[in-house]
Write an enzyme that holds these catalytic residues in place. Sequence first.
Site, mmCIF file in Angstrom:
data_model
loop_
_atom_site.group_PDB
_atom_site.id
_atom_site.type_symbol
_atom_site.label_atom_id
_atom_site.label_comp_id
_atom_site.label_asym_id
_atom_site.label_seq_id
_atom_site.Cartn_x
_atom_site.Cartn_y
_atom_site.Cartn_z
ATOM 1 N N ALA A 93 34.157 20.180 41.634
ATOM 2 C CA ALA A 93 35.595 20.463 41.564
ATOM 3 C C ALA A 93 36.048 20.568 40.111
ATOM 4 C CB ALA A 93 36.373 19.379 42.294
ATOM 5 N N TYR A 94 35.604 19.634 39.293
ATOM 6 C CA TYR A 94 35.954 19.669 37.872
ATOM 7 C C TYR A 94 35.418 20.928 37.217
ATOM 8 C CZ TYR A 94 35.730 18.426 32.902
ATOM 9 O OH TYR A 94 35.837 18.426 31.533
#
Length: 235
Positions: free
Chosen positions: A152-153
Site C-alpha cells: 500500500a505504501y
Amino acid sequence: MTETVQGKHIVVTGGTGALGAAVVGKLLADGATCHVPNAHAAAPSHFPFVSDDRVRLAHNVDLADPSKVDAFYASVPDLWASIHLAGGFTAAPVEKIESASFAEMMDTNARTAFLCCRAAVRSMLASATAGRIVNVTARAGLDPRRGAGMVAYTASKAAVAAMTVAMAEELKHKGILVNAVAPSTLDTPANRADMPDADVTKWVSLEAAAEAIAYLASPANLAMSGTLVPLYGRA
C-alpha cells in the site's frame, strides 16, 4: 550572482516532523519565510521554530480536505515554492492489507500531495510566478521490488512519482519546475527506535535530505524538472 530564497514565501507541509524541521531550518537559514500547515489545534512541543517570526503556522489544516487546502494556500502571499513532506507509512503482508488501510495510504501520501500541488499551481499561475514544487516519493516508489511487505505504501509513493513527472511535463512551458526526492531510510529518531540494530551510517541524514530539497525549491535550480532524485545514502 545566483538568486536565493531570501525573502521568498515557501510552503512546507509536514514541516513539524523530523525531516520537515530540518527543511524549515535550512530555508530559514537561507532567508525564506516558511508557511507550515498543521493538522492539530496547536504546534507539537518538539517543533523548534514556534516563536520564529518567519514561520507562519496554520492549525487545523487537514491536507486531505480540498477546501482546507485551498483556504490555506489562499492565505500565503506571493507563493514561490511548495514542498510536500506530509505523509505516512505502513507495512503488512499483502493478504493482511484491508481496503481501508490501502485507501488511507493513498489519501495520506498521494491525495495530499495532489491537492497541495494543485493549490500551489493555481496560486503560481494566478500571480505569474515561475515557482518550484518539490514532492517526496520513496525508493520503493521508484523500484517497487523493494516494496515487498509494504504494498500500500509503495503504491501511494509510486503515484506521487508518476504525478510529479506528469505535472512537470504539463507545466514546463509555464515556468513552474516540479521535482521529487526519493529517500531510502532517513536517519530519524523514530527509525533508530524501530531499528535499533541497523547500521545507521548507511542511512540518509536529515541535513543531506534538506539540502537536496532546498536546492530543488530554490531559484538556483534553473532547469531540473520532472526529476526523481534518489537519496539512497550508502544503502
